[in-house]
Write an enzyme that holds these catalytic residues in place. Structure first.
Site, PDB file in Angstrom:
ATOM      1  N   GLY A 160       0.771  -1.229   0.000  1.00 13.18           N
ATOM      2  CA  GLY A 160       0.000   0.000   0.000  1.00 13.18           C
ATOM      3  C   GLY A 160       0.804   1.282   0.000  1.00 13.18           C
ATOM      4  N   SER A 161       0.069   2.388  -0.076  1.00 11.56           N
ATOM      5  CA  SER A 161       0.657   3.713  -0.164  1.00 11.56           C
ATOM      6  C   SER A 161      -0.426   4.723   0.161  1.00 11.56           C
ATOM      7  CB  SER A 161       1.208   3.941  -1.577  1.00 11.56           C
ATOM      8  OG  SER A 161       1.720   5.244  -1.722  1.00 11.56           O
ATOM      9  N   ARG A 162      -0.103   5.990   0.045  1.00 12.27           N
ATOM     10  CA  ARG A 162      -1.095   7.055   0.150  1.00 12.27           C
ATOM     11  C   ARG A 162      -1.239   7.676  -1.220  1.00 12.27           C
ATOM     12  NH1 ARG A 162      -1.383  11.179   5.162  1.00 12.27           N
ATOM     13  NH2 ARG A 162      -1.747   9.149   6.115  1.00 12.27           N
TER      14      ARG A 162
END
Length: 203
Positions: free
Chosen positions: A170-172
């Site tokens: 994941g990431s933003r």
């Protein structure tokens, strides 16, 4: 509504899942204890790289979430890539969620930017719809692992909710839309990539 279908295992993880499964199968007949560990590892990898089918909203004016995650905020902010005021939606992916990246809308890729902000590479994608609605999707480096892959190039034609990449752990992400677009969610809402509408173009 259309259904976006893919292999149940993301293409980025198919090789590692296959190799783990073959190793578990080979160990099954000689090393029962180690085989159990390898089978559990294979199951974990298959879950980690899962890529379920998603039902895509039929309305072309709907902007779908590019990732699975939680909405951090939405406001009007400066889109520094297209130098405009824009509706800004920020989404934090879960480290235990599905890691596939999907297109916000149907349209054409007009530009891709890659930057290094000191914490890893930042990727920004400009997609323009047939109605001239400009959208920008920005993926920041992940907190746990900065491994990201995407299958895009300038001029590519994208479908609504089409799978375009993978962000391991994941990431933003930041979404920038025309300022007059209507936001369809609130901070704290959870969204699924490709199937949940996050905004609507107003014409």
């Amino acid at each position: 509504m259309a259904v976006s279908r893919h292999s149940i295992i993301a293409r980025e993880g198919q090789t590692v899942v296959l190799l783990s499964g073959l190793a578990a199968f080979a160990a099954h007949f000689q090393f029962s204890y180690w085989a159990l560990i390898l089978w559990l590892l294979t199951a974990l990898l298959a879950w980690l790289y899962r890529d379920p089918a998603r039902i895509i909203p039929s309305s072309p004016l709907m902007v779908v979430s590019p990732v699975d995650g939680r909405v951090i905020r939405h406001d009007v902010a400066m889109d520094r890539f297209l130098k405009r005021d824009a509706l800004h939606i920020e989404i934090q992916m879960s480290v235990l969620g599905v890691f596939s990246l999907r297109s916000l809308t149907e349209g054409k890729v007009l530009q891709i930017w890659q930057e290094d902000n000191g914490h890893g590479k930042c990727l920004a994608i400009w997609i323009q719809t047939d109605e001239q609605d400009d959208t920008v999707l920005v993926i920041r480096p992940g907190r746990w692992m900065r491994r990201m892959s995407y299958q895009l190039a300038y001029g590519d034609r994208l479908g609504h909710g089409q799978r375009i990449g993978h962000i391991l752990f994941g990431s933003r992400v930041d979404v920038y839309l025309p300022a007059h677009s209507r936001c369809r969610l609130e901070a704290g809402d959870r969204v699924k990539a490709g199937s949940d509408a996050i905004a609507e173009f107003i014409h």
